[in-house]
Design an enzyme around this catalytic site. Structure first.
Site, PDB file in Angstrom:
ATOM      1  CB  SER A 170      -0.879   0.006   1.261  1.00  0.00           C
ATOM      2  OG  SER A 170      -1.556   1.235   1.440  1.00  0.00           O
ATOM      3  CE1 TYR A 228      -5.252  -1.863   4.741  1.00  0.00           C
ATOM      4  CE2 TYR A 228      -4.026   0.182   4.503  1.00  0.00           C
ATOM      5  CZ  TYR A 228      -4.662  -0.898   3.937  1.00  0.00           C
ATOM      6  OH  TYR A 228      -4.708  -1.034   2.577  1.00  0.00           O
ATOM      7  CE  LYS A 248      -2.312  -3.524   2.942  1.00  0.00           C
ATOM      8  NZ  LYS A 248      -2.382  -4.697   2.022  1.00  0.00           N
TER       9      LYS A 248
END
Length: 268
Positions: free
Chosen positions: A140, A154, A158
């Site tokens: 990401s 999150y 990533k």
């Protein structure tokens, strides 16, 4: 870009979003595709919409299910030349101390361990193949900077996918390539529709990244706006090194890579 085109591909998170859009691009090029995702109508409908695609239910957080996916793919296709570890979910949102640690660990089970499981299950047989192959892991923009606030779980996952892939690359023989896909803001089901719909269309994104994957790029990128955000982190980092890191004579003795290379030369 090379003219490499895989004969077959396995895509996790393939029932929607980036996974399905990439599968469509590959299928249109004649690549046989196996879509892996949680069981349900979405997975079946996605496979039915692509010529020759195969659906395989799989929870990537469960290594046994990912190994079963690998078994099914090699049985179906005979070989697997492209693996896209793409399955992921949006993480719990909030200030770090407000997040339930169990929720954070469950998130890592999918967004980090799901990638790890895919690499573990598929790599040995891809290494044994004579044909060139590639493993791509979907990271990401959040692997390089914080695209939004209160997304620590999150973002951490990533960052971990990026680190895993960079290290994993060194474990592989020359005919098996490893790279990382770095989506910017793309319209997928990973977040609230009202917000996510403002991102790049997933089909447009796939048209940008698939040629890079077929070109066996190390970093597969899309949104140029990320360049500015990455610089906002990297420039202060480099500035800190310029102002504070020791550059006295002998400092290079502490470079781990240099020492490892020197030891290898002595051994050889």
């Amino acid at each position: 870009m090379s003219d490499w085109l895989p004969a077959s591909a396995v895509i996790t998170g393939g029932a929607s979003g980036i996974g399905l859009a990439v599968a469509r691009e590959l299928s249109e090029r004649g690549v046989r595709v196996m879509l892996a995702d949680l069981p349900g109508a979405s997975l079946d409908e996605a496979a039915a919409a692509l010529d020759g695609a195969v659906a395989h239910p799989c929870d990537v957080a469960d290594l046994a299910q990912v190994e079963a996916l690998a078994d099914a793919a090699f049985a179906q296709f005979g070989s697997v030349e492209l693996l896209l570890n793409n399955a992921g979910v949006g993480g719990p949102q909030g200030k770090l101390w407000e997040i339930d640690p169990a929720d954070a660990r469950a998130h890592f089970d999918i967004n980090y361990w799901g990638v790890w499981n895919g690499c573990k299950a598929f790599t040995p047989r891809m290494v044994e193949q004579d044909a060139p192959s590639a493993i791509y892991n979907t990271a990401s923009e959040n692997s390089f900077f914080c695209a939004g606030p209160r997304m620590g779980t999150y973002i951490a996952a990533k960052h971990a996918v990026l680190g895993l892939t960079e290290s994993f690359r060194e474990d592989l023989p020359a005919h098996v390539h490893a790279g990382v896909v770095i989506p910017g803001w793309v319209h997928t089901p990973i977040g609230p529709e009202q917000f996510m719909s403002l991102g790049m269309d997933s089909g447009e994104f796939a048209k940008i990244i698939v040629p890079q994957m077929l070109g066996r790029e190390r970093f597969v990128v899309s949104h140029y706006s990320n360049f500015r955000r990455i610089r906002e982190r990297i420039d202060p980092l480099l500035d800190s090194y310029e102002r504070h890191a020791s550059r006295e004579q002998g400092d290079t003795a502490y470079d781990v890579r240099d020492v490892i290379d020197a030891l290898r030369r002595q051994r050889d």
